[in-house]
Scaffold this active site. Structure first.
Site, short mmCIF file in Angstrom:
data_model
loop_
_atom_site.label_atom_id
_atom_site.label_comp_id
_atom_site.label_asym_id
_atom_site.label_seq_id
_atom_site.Cartn_x
_atom_site.Cartn_y
_atom_site.Cartn_z
N HIS A 1 -71.94 -70.06 -23.87
CA HIS A 1 -71.32 -68.74 -24.09
C HIS A 1 -70.20 -68.55 -23.08
CE1 HIS A 1 -71.05 -64.66 -25.39
NE2 HIS A 1 -71.57 -64.12 -24.31
N ASN B 1 -69.51 -59.09 -20.76
CA ASN B 1 -69.93 -59.81 -21.96
C ASN B 1 -69.08 -59.36 -23.15
OD1 ASN B 1 -71.38 -61.56 -23.54
ND2 ASN B 1 -73.34 -60.51 -23.34
N CYS C 1 -66.78 -65.69 -28.81
CA CYS C 1 -66.81 -65.36 -27.38
C CYS C 1 -65.72 -66.10 -26.62
CB CYS C 1 -68.17 -65.68 -26.79
SG CYS C 1 -68.69 -67.40 -26.97
#
Length: 325
Positions: A268, A288, A104
């Protein structure tokens, strides 16, 4: 023998029903606990928390990038969406899928870099900066004795872009750029980082690895100040945000996310590209890196102005070095 087989089938079915019941009960508890967002099961939550944990792994460096002083000269609108502000930059609307890799940090960073190159050139340069290149080659972006799929640091990623440069590369299975993303749908028991390659892995790409490099001119972090973050986004484009993920986040479907769980999983990194208000709650608009099947077609909203899950205190960004030749 038949009786034994039927018995085993019944046991399997009971286990499946029990698992589904527990899953649905958790969704119901989240939805009953608040009125601002809707929780729903998805492929990630069905695989469990241990699976979701492998998709996280963003880290915070003790040696943060220098703070950038942002002088907000223009009035901040009540809502802003970079996709509409810079319609000529398709990368802003792109949703990435990191697959089974804690990448990520690399994907959120390269997504913002791609957007900012397009914005800085007023749409003349529309490219995808390679998350694969950053993920596999930036050894200083990870902890010692670990690799990119084990997680990394966005601030060090921006420094790598500035000092070493990054080549282009599109999504998995694409023929875009020098080094497209190499990790696709994978066996959930296998978590690996591909080796670093100093050449273009896309055989159809005509530009050499060294000539395809793109560099940043500046790397920085932003103060935990909503207006300053907004001002930077309005002037230069999306920013990379790192926040704490709690067990309920995986169930997000629509609305403005406000955590209901106290079970923190990992950190994240995502891309913030706008803001607005919904049902009397101010929110950040974010992309995301879990594909379009998660959330609102891959996007989500998270409460703004309260440092929800630490999202406003962990913002990094950079400016591209644009050749005038």
């Amino acid at each position: 023998m038949l009786r034994l087989i039927l018995g085993l089938i019944c046991i399997v079915n009971v286990c499946a029903i029990t698992s589904n019941d527990l899953h649905n009960k958790e969704v119901e508890q989240i939805n009953n606990a608040q009125k601002y967002w809707i929780a729903a099961p998805n492929d990630i939550t069905k695989r469990g928390l241990q699976y979701m944990k492998k998709l996280l792994g963003a880290k915070l460096s003790t040696d943060r990038l220098p703070l950038k002083e942002v002088n907000v000269t223009n009035a901040i609108p009540s809502s802003f969406d970079a996709r509409s502000a810079w319609k000529y930059c398709p990368s802003i609307s792109s949703i990435k899928n990191q697959s089974l890799c804690g990448s990520c940090w690399a994907i959120a960073t390269t997504s913002c870099i791609s957007d900012r190159i397009c914005i800085a050139t007023k749409g003349k340069i529309k490219i995808s900066i390679s998350a694969e290149n950053l993920l596999t080659c930036c050894s200083q972006c990870t902890d010692p004795h670990t690799a990119g799929c084990d997680g990394g640091y966005t601030d060090k990623a921006y420094l790598y872009y500035q000092e070493t440069g990054l080549v282009t590369g599109g999504d998995y299975n694409s023929k875009e750029g020098c080094q497209p993303y190499a990790i696709g749908p994978a066996n959930p028991l296998r978590l690996y980082t591909p080796p670093c390659s100093k050449k273009c892995t896309n055989k159809d790409y005509k530009i050499s690895y060294s000539k395809d490099k793109h560099y940043g001119s500046k790397s920085y972090s932003l103060m935990k100040d909503v207006a300053k973050i907004q001002g930077d986004i309005m002037e230069y484009g999306p920013v990379t945000a790192t926040f704490d993920v709690y067990s309920d986040f995986g169930y997000y479907k629509t609305g403005v996310y406000i955590k209901t769980s106290n079970k923190k999983i990992e950190k994240h990194s995502v891309k913030i590209f706008g803001w607005g208000d919904e049902n009397d709650v101010s929110y950040w608009l974010a992309a995301n890196t879990w594909g379009k099947d998660w959330g609102d077609n891959g996007f989500f909203k998270i409460r703004r102005g309260t440092n929800e899950c630490g999202i406003e205190s962990q913002i990094t960004a950079g400016l591209p070095k644009i050749s005038t030749a």
